[in-house]
Structure formats: structure tokens, C-alpha cells
Design an enzyme around this catalytic site. Structure first.
Site, PDB file in Angstrom:
ATOM      1  N   GLY A  31       0.796  -1.221   0.000  1.00 47.00           N
ATOM      2  CA  GLY A  31       0.000   0.000   0.000  1.00 47.00           C
ATOM      3  C   GLY A  31       0.825   1.265   0.000  1.00 47.00           C
ATOM      4  O   GLY A  31       0.293   2.346  -0.207  1.00 47.00           O
ATOM      5  N   CYS A 239     -27.526  -9.617 -16.402  1.00 49.24           N
ATOM      6  CA  CYS A 239     -26.928  -9.314 -17.698  1.00 49.24           C
ATOM      7  C   CYS A 239     -27.898  -9.692 -18.808  1.00 49.24           C
ATOM      8  O   CYS A 239     -28.446 -10.801 -18.825  1.00 49.24           O
ATOM      9  CB  CYS A 239     -25.618 -10.073 -17.862  1.00 49.24           C
ATOM     10  SG  CYS A 239     -24.918  -9.935 -19.514  1.00 49.24           S
ATOM     11  N   CYS A 242     -25.945 -12.750 -20.954  1.00 48.55           N
ATOM     12  CA  CYS A 242     -25.644 -14.066 -20.385  1.00 48.55           C
ATOM     13  C   CYS A 242     -26.498 -14.369 -19.153  1.00 48.55           C
ATOM     14  O   CYS A 242     -26.475 -15.480 -18.653  1.00 48.55           O
ATOM     15  CB  CYS A 242     -24.160 -14.175 -20.038  1.00 48.55           C
ATOM     16  SG  CYS A 242     -23.672 -13.217 -18.590  1.00 48.55           S
ATOM     17  N   CYS A 264     -22.748  -7.416 -18.960  1.00 53.17           N
ATOM     18  CA  CYS A 264     -21.526  -7.587 -18.188  1.00 53.17           C
ATOM     19  C   CYS A 264     -20.459  -6.625 -18.696  1.00 53.17           C
ATOM     20  O   CYS A 264     -20.268  -6.482 -19.900  1.00 53.17           O
ATOM     21  CB  CYS A 264     -20.990  -9.002 -18.337  1.00 53.17           C
ATOM     22  SG  CYS A 264     -21.979 -10.249 -17.527  1.00 53.17           S
ATOM     23  N   CYS A 270     -18.580 -12.742 -19.805  1.00 50.11           N
ATOM     24  CA  CYS A 270     -19.884 -12.842 -20.452  1.00 50.11           C
ATOM     25  C   CYS A 270     -19.824 -13.848 -21.615  1.00 50.11           C
ATOM     26  O   CYS A 270     -20.670 -14.728 -21.744  1.00 50.11           O
ATOM     27  CB  CYS A 270     -20.290 -11.458 -20.965  1.00 50.11           C
ATOM     28  SG  CYS A 270     -22.026 -11.295 -21.345  1.00 50.11           S
TER      29      CYS A 270
END
Lengths: 278, 256
Positions: A31, A239, A242, A264, A270
Site C-alpha cells: 500500500g 446481464c 448471459c 456484463c 460474459c
């Protein structure tokens, strides 16, 4: 090597070595933003110069590269970076998340969980999470050094008092391994839980000349309030292509009469779902 | 009784020029000390050295901390000093713009110190902010307004609320009433006096306004050219000034 005009992966070996040193330091201090001597790349700032340099330093001839932009493999930014490395490094490329060893991404984490054999490289526009709260770099560095992060919560407080909820939807600040507050690059907050991953995650900011890292299996906590817990929200739809209920969706306008569909954002996810369904 | 703040031979020079020289005093719990003097007499230098904003060249500043008893502030590490700065200490600037975040709502301004020391419950932070706005006579309906929408007097009161919300024991004030008109000044002084008495605060008030110290301060220190030239009880110094400069200062106040 496919094109002898370039050193492998465009950058010279000394530069890659310098970047690898920065990456190692970033991995050692999760970080923490490590300064590095960012090079001019043959693309404008904002197009992923930081990510490209990190990818170049990590690539080996045996790697298989995937590049996504907002989850999609076929957008301008993704296509041009993929071609760049095909030309300068001659590495194999793929659009399948599971097959890739290095994935360079802009603004998304793939839906399929990553493995310990993969590296995810983020393109970062502004690495400093405190930047819009405290303009002085001297002061923000001091705040990181002293773990003086009260100001970050002031921003979330302001969100709640103005909007009734934490309205920050992307680049949602996280605390890494209980120490450094980090900007996860502008990924949607839906992706924040996926930051705790088996893969090595590297962040490169070219213009701002910073590299930082989240090593595998590192604790990454999204900042929140006790009575307003973190909520990785997404559009409440399935979606349209899909039928997935658990993926991050893009809203696509289809006509001028208010018609729209949700699909998606991760195109590979997808497509592979539809392939299995068929 | 143990002094809350024990200052010994504090000296600060700017190159060859003297900021303040060889200042020593003790401040006891619940006491308000006024520091007066003309512009350039070293009052603000002294205050900034005490509050840790400036590093003095010599001397000691010993504060009676809650956890560990008397400690030299100048020998503390930066994180310790910052922690002290947002828990036991408070600093009220002359210009509220220096002490407030102008682009953050009043509630956020008051809540910042709470969040900096670890408060993570939005409802409780907001309740405390509301309570404190009430105590400094700012309406509850203004909690989500930015300080830039406030009048000068309200900004100064907001700055006081923001500083006192963590229940400090020592407040540094640099010309707290500077730049305010007299009626607003009177209300602010009333408010400060009430808060200081009710919370049992110790305070160090720097000002060039003798009326302010007459109302607020128990004891007075007069400075000239970086030196302390006279100290004593406020009424004693103002009614029977000994040093020639103090006599000049007292006689210079305009009468209405």
C-alpha cells in the site's frame, strides 16, 4: 524477439531493473507509494503509461498477456497496449482471464477469481487517496507516515451528510494490511472485495511516478462507518446477454427513446458464460 | 498543586533577531493566562513555540499529560505531539480560515477531530457535532452548511466548537476576537468565558486588546521586544502598572 529494433518489451534493461526495485519495495510495504523514475512512453499520459512500464518490467518471453479496459478486451486502449507488447516483446496474448499470466487492467478486476500464478497490473491516474482533501504533497506524505487518516473519514462523513449514504462509487479508499490507506485506482467499489486476492496486484502511475502493490492474500479493508457499513453495490439487474446476476454491469443506451440494456462489463466472463450455455 | 504547563527559559531567535527571550512561567489547571504587548513583541512567536508549531532554540515546555504525567513537549516524537494537538490541546487561530476547512460542512469540521482520534460511528459523530454547534449558538439547521456561508463571528464560534469537541485541557488562543466588530466581540467573549469556566479549561490568550484580557484572564504577562517585562494578576497589572511600557500601554486605551 520479434522485432530487433526494440529491446524486449520496449524498455531498456536498466530501466526495467529500476522499476523492479520499486515493485519489490512496494511488495515489501503493501500500500505504500514508491516513487520511481517514470519514462516517456510512446503513448500519452492517461493512456496507461504507468501500467505499461510495470507490465514491461514483469514480462518474460514465456508469459501470456491479457489487457482489459473497463472490463473489455476489444476497446481502443486495450487493443493498442496488447498490440504494443505483441510487437515489442513478441509474447503470446489471450482474451481468456484463466489463461493469462499477466493481466493489465484499467478500471476493473476480472470477475473470475485470479490465482497465485497471475499478476494483475493496474493503470492508475492519481495514486494519492488524500489528494482532493489535502493539496500539499509534503503534507499527504507526512499524513501517511504518521497514519494520520482522520481526513479520509471526513470525506465519507460529507458524503453521508449530503447524500444520505456513502456516495463514493469508484476509487473507494481502502486500508491495506491495517496500515496504509490506498487508492485502488478508479475500479468500481463493487470490485473492492476482490482486492483480497491470490494474485499479485501491482499499481503503476506514470505521470505521478508512483508504484504500489498489494501482495497475494493481503488484508484489504474498505473504509466505512459502524452504522454505514461498506456496500459493494451494482445495478440491480441481470446481464441481458448471459443472464449473470453476480457480475458488474454496464448500462448501454440502445436508442433515443429511453431504450437501454445492462450487460456484463467483463466481456470475457460474459462470452465464456454464453459459450457454456450454448 | 502540579502545574499543567511549566515553561522554562524559552528562547527563539530568527537569525540575529530575537523572537522571544528567556520566557518562564507556570500555568495551573483552570487558569487563564493573558499575554499582551504591541505588534512584534514576540507574543505570537511564544504561542507558536508553546503549541509546537515552531521549534524554539532553547528552553523546555513541560506539559502534565493525562497518561504519563509531566513530559517535555519538545522531546516528544512528531506523532505524539500531533496526538496531543488533537486531544488535550486546542488552538484557536485569529483568522478562522486558518483553523477551519472552508470546503467542508460545519458538521464535518466539528467531527474531524473526533474521527482523527478514532470515532467511526456516523450517528454519534453527528450527535456530538449538533450538541457542540448548539453550545456555541449555531443553529442545528446550519450543520450541513459550509463555513464560507457563515458570518465572521459564526466562523470564529465554529472554530471554537471544532477545537473543544474532544474535551481538551489546554487551549491556545491567538487574538480570538481580532477582526470582529464590538457587539459580536462581546458575545464571543461571553461565550468563551462561559465555556472556560464550565469545562474548567486552562487557556493562554494572546491579544493586543486589554479589554479582552480584563474579561478573560486571571493572570497577565506583558511582553516587549521579546522579553517579559511585567507579570501579575490581571487587575493588579492593569490598575497599577509598574513598568513604564505597561503604563504607556494602559494609558493608550481610547475611552468612549
Amino acid at each position: 524477439m520479434s522485432d530487433t529494433d526494440y529491446n524486449f518489451a520496449y524498455l531498456d534493461e536498466q530501466t526495467k531493473r529500476m522499476i523492479r526495485r520499486a515493485i519489490l519495495k512496494g511488495v515489501a510495504v503493501p500500500g505504500y507509494q514508491v516513487p520511481f523514475a517514470s519514462r516517456e512512453m510512446p503513448m500519452p499520459y492517461g493512456w496507461g503509461t504507468g501500467g505499461v512500464q510495470v507490465t514491461a518490467a514483469c514480462l518474460t518471453p514465456a508469459d501470456r498477456l491479457k489487457v482489459i479496459d473497463q472490463g473489455a478486451d476489444d476497446t481502443t486502449n486495450a487493443v493498442s497496449i496488447r498490440k504494443f507488447f505483441e510487437k515489442t516483446a513478441g509474447v503470446a496474448v489471450t482474451e481468456r482471464t484463466a489463461e493469462a499470466t499477466i493481466i493489465q487492467t484499467r478500471h476493473r478486476i476480472p470477475e473470475v477469481p485470479l490465482t497465485e500464478d497471475q499478476i494483475l497490473v493496474y493503470q492508475v491516474p492519481i495514486p494519492e487517496p488524500l489528494r482532493f482533501l489535502e493539496p500539499s504533497e509534503v503534507e499527504t506524505r507526512k499524513m501517511h507516515a504518521l497514519e494520520d487518516y482522520g481526513l479520509m473519514h471526513v470525506k465519507l462523513y460529507e458524503d453521508i451528510s449530503r447524500h444520505g449514504e456513502i456516495a463514493t462509487a469508484y476509487a473507494y479508499p481502502v486500508k491495506v494490511e491495517g496500515r496504509y490507506v490506498m487508492d485502488p485506482s478508479p475500479i468500481p467499489k463493487f470490485d473492492n472485495p476482490k482486492l483480497e486476492s491470490a494474485a499479485l496486484q501491482l499499481f503503476g502511475a506514470g505521470r505521478e511516478q508512483r508504484i504500489y502493490a498489494v501482495p497475494p492474500h493481503t488484508r484489504v479493508v474498505s473504509l466505512d462507518f459502524d452504522d454505514y457499513p461498506f456496500d459493494p453495490s451494482k445495478a440491480p439487474h441481470a446481464c441481458a446477454l448471459c443472464g449473470a446476476l453476480d457480475s458488474y454491469l454496464d448500462e448501454v443506451i440502445t436508442d433515443d427513446a429511453g431504450g437501454r440494456m445492462f450487460v456484463c462489463s467483463d466481456t470475457d466472463f460474459c462470452a465464456s458464460r454464453r459459450g457454456e450455455a450454448a | 498543586m502540579m502545574p499543567l504547563l511549566d515553561v522554562r527559559s524559552l528562547t527563539k531567535t530568527y537569525g540575529g533577531r530575537i523572537g522571544c527571550a528567556d520566557v518562564s512561567f507556570r500555568l495551573y489547571p483552570g487558569e487563564v493566562l493573558g499575554i499582551v504587548g504591541e505588534s512584534g513583541s514576540g507574543k505570537s512567536t511564544l504561542l507558536n513555540c508553546l503549541a509546537g508549531h515552531l521549534l524554539p532554540d532553547a528552553g523546555r515546555v513541560i506539559f502534565d499529560t493525562r497518561a504519563e504525567g509531566p513530559r517535555d513537549v519538545l522531546e516528544m516524537s512528531e506523532p505524539e505531539r500531533r496526538m496531543l494537538g488533537r486531544t488535550d490541546w486546542a488552538f484557536v487561530h485569529q483568522n478562522p480560515r486558518d483553523g477551519l476547512r472552508m470546503r467542508i460542512s460545519a458538521g464535518g469540521n466539528v467531527g474531524e477531530r473526533l474521527m482523527a482520534v478514532g470515532a467511526r460511528h456516523y450517528g454519534e459523530i453527528r450527535a456530538q457535532a449538533t450538541d457542540w454547534l448548539g453550545r456555541v449558538e449555531i443553529g442545528e439547521t446550519r450543520i450541513d452548511d459550509r463555513p464560507s456561508a457563515f458570518s465572521g463571528g459564526m466562523q470564529q464560534r465554529l472554530q471554537i466548537a471544532r477545537n473543544l469537541v474532544t474535551g481538551p485541557r489546554l487551549v491556545f488562543m491567538d487574538e480570538p476576537t481580532g477582526g470582529l466588530d464590538v457587539s459580536v466581540q462581546a458575545r464571543l467573549l461571553d461565550l468563551i468565558r462561559g465555556l472556560v469556566r464550565r469545562m474548567g479549561l486552562s487557556a493562554i490568550v494572546v491579544t493586543h486588546d486589554l479589554a479582552v484580557v480584563r474579561l478573560l484572564a486571571d493572570r497577565l504577562m506583558v511582553m516587549k521586544d521579546g522579553q517579559v517585562i511585567e507579570t501579575g494578576l490581571t487587575d493588579q497589572v492593569l490598575d497599577d502598572p509598574q513598568a513604564p511600557y505597561t503604563q504607556l500601554l494602559v494609558s493608550s486605551v481610547l475611552q468612549v
